[in-house]
Design a protein around this motif. Structure first.
Motif, PDB file in Angstrom:
ATOM      1  N   ASP A 453      47.273  33.451  33.131  1.00 51.38           N
ATOM      2  CA  ASP A 453      45.962  33.311  33.766  1.00 51.38           C
ATOM      3  C   ASP A 453      45.609  34.510  34.637  1.00 51.38           C
ATOM      4  OD1 ASP A 453      45.684  30.841  32.574  1.00 51.38           O
ATOM      5  OD2 ASP A 453      46.329  29.704  34.330  1.00 51.38           O
ATOM      6  N   PHE A 454      46.618  35.294  35.037  1.00 49.24           N
ATOM      7  CA  PHE A 454      46.379  36.432  35.918  1.00 49.24           C
ATOM      8  C   PHE A 454      46.212  37.747  35.157  1.00 49.24           C
ATOM      9  CE2 PHE A 454      48.768  33.305  38.365  1.00 49.24           C
ATOM     10  CZ  PHE A 454      48.050  33.232  39.558  1.00 49.24           C
ATOM     11  N   ASP A 457      43.318  40.044  36.083  1.00 51.84           N
ATOM     12  CA  ASP A 457      43.057  40.234  37.510  1.00 51.84           C
ATOM     13  C   ASP A 457      43.442  41.651  37.947  1.00 51.84           C
ATOM     14  OD1 ASP A 457      42.402  37.611  37.313  1.00 51.84           O
ATOM     15  OD2 ASP A 457      43.835  36.874  38.794  1.00 51.84           O
ATOM     16  N   LYS A 483      38.209  39.466  38.302  1.00 53.96           N
ATOM     17  CA  LYS A 483      38.860  38.333  37.649  1.00 53.96           C
ATOM     18  C   LYS A 483      38.485  38.240  36.170  1.00 53.96           C
ATOM     19  CE  LYS A 483      40.556  36.850  41.629  1.00 53.96           C
ATOM     20  NZ  LYS A 483      42.006  36.748  41.909  1.00 53.96           N
ATOM     21  N   THR A 589      48.082  33.153  44.766  1.00 48.87           N
ATOM     22  CA  THR A 589      48.820  32.114  44.046  1.00 48.87           C
ATOM     23  C   THR A 589      47.962  31.376  43.033  1.00 48.87           C
ATOM     24  OG1 THR A 589      48.349  30.486  45.783  1.00 48.87           O
ATOM     25  CG2 THR A 589      50.382  31.767  45.993  1.00 48.87           C
ATOM     26  N   THR A 590      46.642  31.546  43.122  1.00 53.63           N
ATOM     27  CA  THR A 590      45.738  30.888  42.183  1.00 53.63           C
ATOM     28  C   THR A 590      44.714  31.895  41.688  1.00 53.63           C
ATOM     29  OG1 THR A 590      44.167  30.213  43.907  1.00 53.63           O
ATOM     30  CG2 THR A 590      45.971  28.686  43.395  1.00 53.63           C
ATOM     31  N   THR A 591      44.051  31.571  40.598  1.00 55.02           N
ATOM     32  CA  THR A 591      43.004  32.442  40.091  1.00 55.02           C
ATOM     33  C   THR A 591      42.017  31.631  39.272  1.00 55.02           C
ATOM     34  OG1 THR A 591      42.570  34.548  38.967  1.00 55.02           O
ATOM     35  CG2 THR A 591      44.166  33.077  37.928  1.00 55.02           C
ATOM     36  N   ALA A 592      40.865  32.224  39.017  1.00 60.10           N
ATOM     37  CA  ALA A 592      39.830  31.634  38.171  1.00 60.10           C
ATOM     38  C   ALA A 592      38.939  32.761  37.692  1.00 60.10           C
ATOM     39  CB  ALA A 592      39.014  30.591  38.938  1.00 60.10           C
ATOM     40  N   ALA A 604      39.621  28.792  43.652  1.00 56.31           N
ATOM     41  CA  ALA A 604      40.855  29.357  43.116  1.00 56.31           C
ATOM     42  C   ALA A 604      40.820  30.873  43.041  1.00 56.31           C
ATOM     43  CB  ALA A 604      41.133  28.779  41.730  1.00 56.31           C
ATOM     44  N   GLN A 607      41.144  33.482  47.178  1.00 58.82           N
ATOM     45  CA  GLN A 607      42.269  33.918  47.987  1.00 58.82           C
ATOM     46  C   GLN A 607      42.189  35.423  48.247  1.00 58.82           C
ATOM     47  OE1 GLN A 607      45.581  32.437  45.605  1.00 58.82           O
ATOM     48  NE2 GLN A 607      46.123  31.020  47.241  1.00 58.82           N
TER      49      GLN A 607
END
Length: 746
Positions: A453-454, A457, A483, A589-592, A604, A607
């Motif tokens: 998911d990253f 990024d 992102k 620690t999170t992403t979107a 998400a 951060q």
């Protein structure tokens, strides 16, 4: 590296700047009432070089042996120490009290600056560093290596590239270092080499298989054909073209810009994307050779693809160029321009983005996707940061994508409102309040290491003066995040958390006071905040963002200084003088996914973003904010990055190099596989006053390169107060025994 004037274009820029700034010519900005008194000049000339005094050059007759390791029988772990009859002054005693480590082990009393560091992914105790190193009496490429976690360092000057095409066989001027490891633990050192008396220049990469202790010697091939190519004389067994990324020979042995010039390189390493096959290149024609074919033995192919980006100045152009190597730097693909074109670039051909500098590449270690960030100057006034990307190992590129406007045309300027810097020998360069070292907005870009998911990024940092003015600088560090693989950017987030505000237009003339008709600067320089500059960012494999930058916040009220004319009105103000290296941390620690059509940033994806960060619109023309426009970055109230000082003691950058006019162009940090952050910076704690001494490099001016380590997630600690006895560094006399007058002044 200390600069020479590369081209006739740069010389012309100096002449044009003189006319514009002395004659009061004006242009109109986007806002009709903003008449610019001092417009920028695209293609600022770089600082003149510092050639060695006297006949310090030498003729190198070594053939080169292609080795990166050799027997070391008889070596011991004992390090000889010089006889030392000096009495250590209080500043030296205090400077030894912390845990910062000086990586350059020479005793030459010459500067080191412009740092790059990398950690071996197969052995976290092995780190390598690179820096401009003047121990030979002129600028060359210094290397620093440790295999015991930084307790001990081995250092030296990297071998000069061979040039069998010229009367001499070496190119001795060196600088702009960048270092990297591949996943096999092989080290690479990328740098610029040039001759100071003519326009010869090249971009090179050396290789080390023993952790950075021994380096290969690049070879500019002689000969008219690939089969007849050779390196040095008889018995030179190196592969022709080894380590040569780009090279321009001079045509008239004169420093006049008659041929293109290479400049400002940086490198990265990472896996080849899926479906991309390794390729070698012929030494003269650069013809592709498939792996396994004659001339590209599979034993040469490395685990990673190496990437180098750099600027080529040619006529009116300053393009970002790209090359790659699959065979561990033995051969390199032909240079190609990747800075592209876009509606937000003007003054070039067909909207080409052809006036650029400060490129840095980054590679996603799981997918092999590659991005390059750079500052672009194809704008009428304020500049801009752009990014291009390649998903196929550099075969094709997408972009450029717009990141942000950069507010760096309103710096104090030597030759304009800072004549004190001109008197010291500074060229027409941007400087900071109270100082005369040249400064720029450049930073770097880093890809998230975790994939999944990253994988899309990215994080980018630079600094600018949006919250300061030409009269009183207040440069801050800003972070931008993407992102969606670099298409859309979110920002700005101010990384430094000290007080900072934008200048008031009505009472302080705004950020463009004295640049715009009607924008008058106050009689005395106000304080909008302290300067932070030269940021660099890295991310751990667990998502810990780490930023380093130079910072002056701890000097709040000092008035003494080495050069009184630079601290007194109208040039200076109290505080904002001494320098520390700072760090900042925040964990992702999170992403979107966030795209240009996203209406609000998901939680998400928020951060490590400040409250002023927003999805940036893509301009349809070059951005040109009016002088009264309110821009994000001056009213931030949420600061997600925990700041801490890395260096243990103060440093006075008036003692770095030639009356304090140069201290490098960038800073550095790298995070190892064990989650340890290694900060690597330029520091002048060993410099002393030299104002009364003649010569371009007085013996008491000195900068060194220092390293410190700390956990990538929760910072570090220092062993003594970083503000202890700051007055010792404001004006530090050069000891008599260091002035060639004999031991202890006798």
């Amino acid at each position: 590296m200390p600069r020479r004037i590369w081209l006739a274009r740069a010389l012309a820029a100096v002449f044009v700047a003189t006319i514009v700034f002395s004659g009061g010519a004006s242009v109109t900005s986007a806002a009709e009432d903003d008449v610019v008194l001092f417009p920028k000049v695209i293609g600022d000339p770089d600082e003149n070089g510092a050639p060695p005094s006297g006949n310090m050059d030498f003729r190198d007759v070594d053939a080169g042996n292609a080795l990166t390791e050799c027997p070391q029988a008889g070596s011991t772990d004992k390090q000889p120490k010089p006889l030392d009859q000096r009495a250590k002054d209080k500043a030296e005693q205090l400077s030894n009290g912390g845990n910062d480590v000086k990586t350059n082990q020479d005793y030459a009393c010459f500067p080191q600056d412009e740092t790059s560091i990398a950690i071996n992914p197969t052995n976290p105790k092995n780190a390598i560093g690179g820096a401009n190193d003047y121990r030979l009496g002129w600028g060359s490429s210094g290397f620093y290596a440790t295999t015991d976690g930084g307790v001990h360092w081995y250092d030296g000057v990297k071998p000069f590239p061979t040039n069998a095409n010229q009367a001499r066989d070496h190119i001795d001027g060196g600088g702009d270092p960048s270092v990297a490891f591949d996943r096999d633990g092989i080290a690479y050192y990328n740098d610029l080499h040039f001759m100071r008396e003519n326009d010869e220049s090249g971009i090179f990469v050396a290789r080390s298989t023993n952790g950075g202790f021994t380096w290969s010697r690049p070879c500019v091939p002689a000969g008219a054909t690939d089969t007849a190519a050779r390196c040095g004389g008889n018995g030179d067994v190196r592969r022709p073209g080894d380590g040569v990324v780009s090279y321009f020979a001079d045509n008239d042995n004169t420093l006049n810009g008659s041929v293109p010039a290479n400049d400002k390189n940086y490198m990265a390493a990472g896996p080849r994307p899926a479906g991309v096959t390794p390729t070698c290149f012929a030494p003269i024609t650069k013809t592709p050779i498939a792996a396994g074919s004659p001339g590209c033995d599979t034993s040469l192919i490395g685990v990673d693809r190496l990437y180098v980006t750099w600027t080529i100045f040619s006529g009116d152009l300053a393009t970002i160029n790209f090359s790659y190597s699959d065979d561990r730097a033995y051969s390199w693909s032909p240079a190609r321009v990747i800075s592209g074109s876009a509606p937000f670039c003007q003054f070039g051909v067909a909207n080409d983005c052809d006036s650029n500098q400060f490129s840095t590449p980054t590679v996603n270690p799981t997918t092999g996707a590659m991005w390059v960030a750079f500052e672009n100057f194809n704008t009428p006034d304020e500049n801009q940061y752009l990014v291009v990307r390649s998903m196929d190992g550099g075969t094709t590129f997408q972009g450029p994508f717009f990141v942000s406007t950069v507010f760096d045309v309103n710096y104090p300027r030597s030759g304009q409102n800072r004549q004190d810097c001109t008197a010291r020998g500074q060229g027409g360069r941007s400087v900071l309040t109270n100082s005369c070292f040249r400064v720029n907005a450049g930073g770097n870009i880093v890809a998230d290491r975790r994939g999944g998911d990253f994988a899309d990024d990215l994080y980018l940092v630079f600094s600018d003066n949006r919250n300061g003015s030409r009269q009183s600088s207040n440069t801050d560090v800003f972070l931008f995040a993407s992102k969606d693989g670099g298409t859309t950017w979110i920002g700005p987030t101010r990384v430094n958390d000290d007080p900072s505000r934008a200048p008031d237009v009505a009472t302080e003339g705004g950020r463009d006071c004295s640049r715009i008709v009607g924008r008058v600067c106050p009689a005395t320089a106000p304080s909008f905040g302290n300067d932070q500059w030269f940021p660099w960012i890295d991310i751990s494999n667990k998502g810990d963002l780490n930023v380093v930058f130079y910072d002056r916040r701890l000097d709040t009220a000092s008035t003494a200084g080495e050069w009184p004319t630079s601290r007194a009105a109208p040039n200076g103000r109290p505080g904002n003088y001494l320098v520390w290296n700072f760090g900042a941390q925040c964990s992702i620690t999170t992403t979107a996914t966030v795209t240009a059509t996203t209406t609000s940033i998901p939680a998400a994806a928020r951060q490590c973003l400040g409250n002023e960060a927003a999805i940036g619109p893509v301009p349809s023309a070059p951005p040109n904010p009016g002088s009264t426009a309110v821009v994000p970055g001056g009213a931030q109230t949420v600061f997600p990055y925990r700041n801490f000082n890395v260096s243990d003691t103060a440093s006075n950058w008036d003692y770095t190099f030639r009356a304090g006019i140069f201290a490098g162009d960038y800073n550095n940090i790298a995070i190892g596989p064990d989650q340890t952050a290694w900060a690597f910076w330029t520091d002048a704690r060993n410099g002393r006053s030299a104002r009364e001494q003649p010569g371009r490099n007085p013996i008491c001016e000195q900068s060194d390169v220092f390293v410190d380590q700390y956990p990538a997630q929760n910072g570090g600690s220092i062993k003594n107060s970083a503000t202890q006895s700051m007055d010792l560094y404001l004006v530090t006399p050069c000891p008599l025994e260091a002035q060639d007058k004999g031991a202890k002044g006798k």
